[in-house]
Design a protein around this motif. Sequence first.
Motif, PDB file in Angstrom:
ATOM      1  N   ALA A   1      22.588  -4.965  -7.037  1.00  0.00           N
ATOM      2  CA  ALA A   1      23.325  -4.158  -8.015  1.00  0.00           C
ATOM      3  C   ALA A   1      22.486  -3.933  -9.269  1.00  0.00           C
ATOM      4  N   PHE A   2      21.710  -4.935  -9.662  1.00  0.00           N
ATOM      5  CA  PHE A   2      20.815  -4.767 -10.814  1.00  0.00           C
ATOM      6  C   PHE A   2      19.741  -3.729 -10.504  1.00  0.00           C
TER       7      PHE A   2
ATOM      8  N   TRP B   1      17.659   1.858 -11.023  1.00  0.00           N
ATOM      9  CA  TRP B   1      17.314   3.118 -10.368  1.00  0.00           C
ATOM     10  C   TRP B   1      18.188   4.265 -10.894  1.00  0.00           C
ATOM     11  N   LEU B   2      19.489   4.014 -11.023  1.00  0.00           N
ATOM     12  CA  LEU B   2      20.373   5.059 -11.541  1.00  0.00           C
ATOM     13  C   LEU B   2      20.063   5.375 -13.000  1.00  0.00           C
ATOM     14  N   ARG B   3      19.692   4.366 -13.761  1.00  0.00           N
ATOM     15  CA  ARG B   3      19.370   4.595 -15.165  1.00  0.00           C
ATOM     16  C   ARG B   3      18.137   5.471 -15.308  1.00  0.00           C
ATOM     17  N   SER B   4      17.162   5.306 -14.409  1.00  0.00           N
ATOM     18  CA  SER B   4      15.952   6.115 -14.492  1.00  0.00           C
ATOM     19  C   SER B   4      16.214   7.571 -14.116  1.00  0.00           C
ATOM     20  N   TYR B   5      17.253   7.836 -13.315  1.00  0.00           N
ATOM     21  CA  TYR B   5      17.565   9.214 -12.929  1.00  0.00           C
ATOM     22  C   TYR B   5      18.740   9.804 -13.698  1.00  0.00           C
ATOM     23  N   SER B   6      19.326   9.049 -14.589  1.00  0.00           N
ATOM     24  CA  SER B   6      20.488   9.573 -15.290  1.00  0.00           C
ATOM     25  C   SER B   6      20.106  10.455 -16.469  1.00  0.00           C
TER      26      SER B   6
ATOM     27  N   LEU C   1      23.211  11.904  -7.450  1.00  0.00           N
ATOM     28  CA  LEU C   1      23.095  10.465  -7.605  1.00  0.00           C
ATOM     29  C   LEU C   1      24.267   9.886  -8.382  1.00  0.00           C
ATOM     30  N   LEU C   2      24.694  10.591  -9.406  1.00  0.00           N
ATOM     31  CA  LEU C   2      25.709  10.041 -10.289  1.00  0.00           C
ATOM     32  C   LEU C   2      26.524  11.188 -10.860  1.00  0.00           C
ATOM     33  N   PRO C   3      27.814  11.224 -10.616  1.00  0.00           N
ATOM     34  CA  PRO C   3      28.628  12.275 -11.228  1.00  0.00           C
ATOM     35  C   PRO C   3      28.565  12.182 -12.752  1.00  0.00           C
ATOM     36  N   GLN C   4      28.702  13.302 -13.410  1.00  0.00           N
ATOM     37  CA  GLN C   4      28.564  13.341 -14.864  1.00  0.00           C
ATOM     38  C   GLN C   4      29.644  12.528 -15.578  1.00  0.00           C
ATOM     39  N   THR C   5      30.778  12.331 -14.924  1.00  0.00           N
ATOM     40  CA  THR C   5      31.868  11.602 -15.579  1.00  0.00           C
ATOM     41  C   THR C   5      31.727  10.093 -15.431  1.00  0.00           C
ATOM     42  N   GLN C   6      30.770   9.636 -14.627  1.00  0.00           N
ATOM     43  CA  GLN C   6      30.657   8.209 -14.351  1.00  0.00           C
ATOM     44  C   GLN C   6      29.472   7.619 -15.110  1.00  0.00           C
ATOM     45  N   LYS C   7      29.672   6.456 -15.681  1.00  0.00           N
ATOM     46  CA  LYS C   7      28.618   5.763 -16.408  1.00  0.00           C
ATOM     47  C   LYS C   7      27.737   4.986 -15.438  1.00  0.00           C
ATOM     48  N   VAL C   8      26.499   4.758 -15.837  1.00  0.00           N
ATOM     49  CA  VAL C   8      25.544   4.062 -14.982  1.00  0.00           C
ATOM     50  C   VAL C   8      25.974   2.610 -14.751  1.00  0.00           C
ATOM     51  N   ALA C   9      26.418   1.924 -15.793  1.00  0.00           N
ATOM     52  CA  ALA C   9      26.814   0.517 -15.652  1.00  0.00           C
ATOM     53  C   ALA C   9      28.025   0.375 -14.735  1.00  0.00           C
ATOM     54  N   TYR C  10      28.965   1.309 -14.827  1.00  0.00           N
ATOM     55  CA  TYR C  10      30.144   1.259 -13.970  1.00  0.00           C
ATOM     56  C   TYR C  10      29.765   1.500 -12.508  1.00  0.00           C
TER      57      TYR C  10
ATOM     58  N   ALA D   1      26.876   0.807 -11.159  1.00  0.00           N
ATOM     59  CA  ALA D   1      26.175  -0.395 -10.692  1.00  0.00           C
ATOM     60  C   ALA D   1      27.166  -1.522 -10.419  1.00  0.00           C
ATOM     61  N   PHE D   2      28.205  -1.620 -11.239  1.00  0.00           N
ATOM     62  CA  PHE D   2      29.252  -2.627 -11.023  1.00  0.00           C
ATOM     63  C   PHE D   2      29.956  -2.386  -9.687  1.00  0.00           C
ATOM     64  N   LEU D   3      30.267  -1.133  -9.396  1.00  0.00           N
ATOM     65  CA  LEU D   3      30.899  -0.806  -8.117  1.00  0.00           C
ATOM     66  C   LEU D   3      29.941  -1.044  -6.955  1.00  0.00           C
ATOM     67  N   SER D   4      28.654  -0.826  -7.183  1.00  0.00           N
ATOM     68  CA  SER D   4      27.691  -1.042  -6.098  1.00  0.00           C
ATOM     69  C   SER D   4      27.574  -2.523  -5.743  1.00  0.00           C
ATOM     70  N   PHE D   5      27.889  -3.433  -6.692  1.00  0.00           N
ATOM     71  CA  PHE D   5      27.904  -4.864  -6.363  1.00  0.00           C
ATOM     72  C   PHE D   5      28.881  -5.122  -5.217  1.00  0.00           C
ATOM     73  N   PHE D   6      30.067  -4.533  -5.287  1.00  0.00           N
ATOM     74  CA  PHE D   6      31.060  -4.733  -4.229  1.00  0.00           C
ATOM     75  C   PHE D   6      30.657  -4.010  -2.948  1.00  0.00           C
ATOM     76  N   THR D   7      29.969  -2.893  -3.082  1.00  0.00           N
ATOM     77  CA  THR D   7      29.455  -2.201  -1.904  1.00  0.00           C
ATOM     78  C   THR D   7      28.439  -3.076  -1.186  1.00  0.00           C
ATOM     79  N   PHE D   8      27.525  -3.677  -1.945  1.00  0.00           N
ATOM     80  CA  PHE D   8      26.545  -4.571  -1.339  1.00  0.00           C
ATOM     81  C   PHE D   8      27.209  -5.812  -0.767  1.00  0.00           C
ATOM     82  N   LEU D   9      28.281  -6.261  -1.371  1.00  0.00           N
ATOM     83  CA  LEU D   9      29.016  -7.410  -0.851  1.00  0.00           C
ATOM     84  C   LEU D   9      29.575  -7.099   0.539  1.00  0.00           C
ATOM     85  N   ILE D  10      30.073  -5.891   0.714  1.00  0.00           N
ATOM     86  CA  ILE D  10      30.591  -5.474   2.018  1.00  0.00           C
ATOM     87  C   ILE D  10      29.448  -5.303   3.017  1.00  0.00           C
TER      88      ILE D  10
END
Length: 175
Positions: A97-98, A103-108, A132-141, A143-152
């Motif tokens: 997730a980090f 990666w998302l921060r570099s492309y945002s 990569l990232l919808p305009q309404t979504q923040k990079v940290a949020y 990445a937080f959601l991707s933690f649970f994706t990686f958990l699955i």
Amino acid sequence: DLNISVDMPNNDLSKLNGYIHCEPNNIPLNLDNFILRGSQLRNTDYVVGLVVYAGHDTKAMQNNKGSRTKMSNVERKMNGTILLMCLILLSICFISAFGQWLWLRSYSYARPHNITLDDGNFITEYKVAPYLLPQTQKVAYAAFLSFFTFLIIFNQLIPMSLYIMLEITKLLQMW
């Protein structure tokens, strides 16, 4: 007038201190005057009794520590191994997730892209990868959601079939 004073409820079966306060004198209470629950008296015509502790305050209840669960050495070792695997899984998901956040921060942010026109001139355009990232979504949020994706995704690191096979083996060994 009759008053009784005894120690606070405790689990010590070898100690009881108290007094029965009567007007002319005090009668001491000690272990000679004490009967545990379930005791049987024999060769007596009558008994005068007094309940001092009741319910969970009785000495028998306070000495009850409950039953221990039986676990084999294999189960104990397996529980420790599974706990270690869970910690490894959580650390892998956190690192992933980090990395996703980096990666998302570099492309945002908008990046310059040079476009060559037909006449040989260059035009610089700033483009963002919107897929990569919808305009309404923040990079940290994200990445937080991707933690649970990686958990699955990585949950196969913990072998649940190991517990099932151990229980089946114990069942078959009982016969």
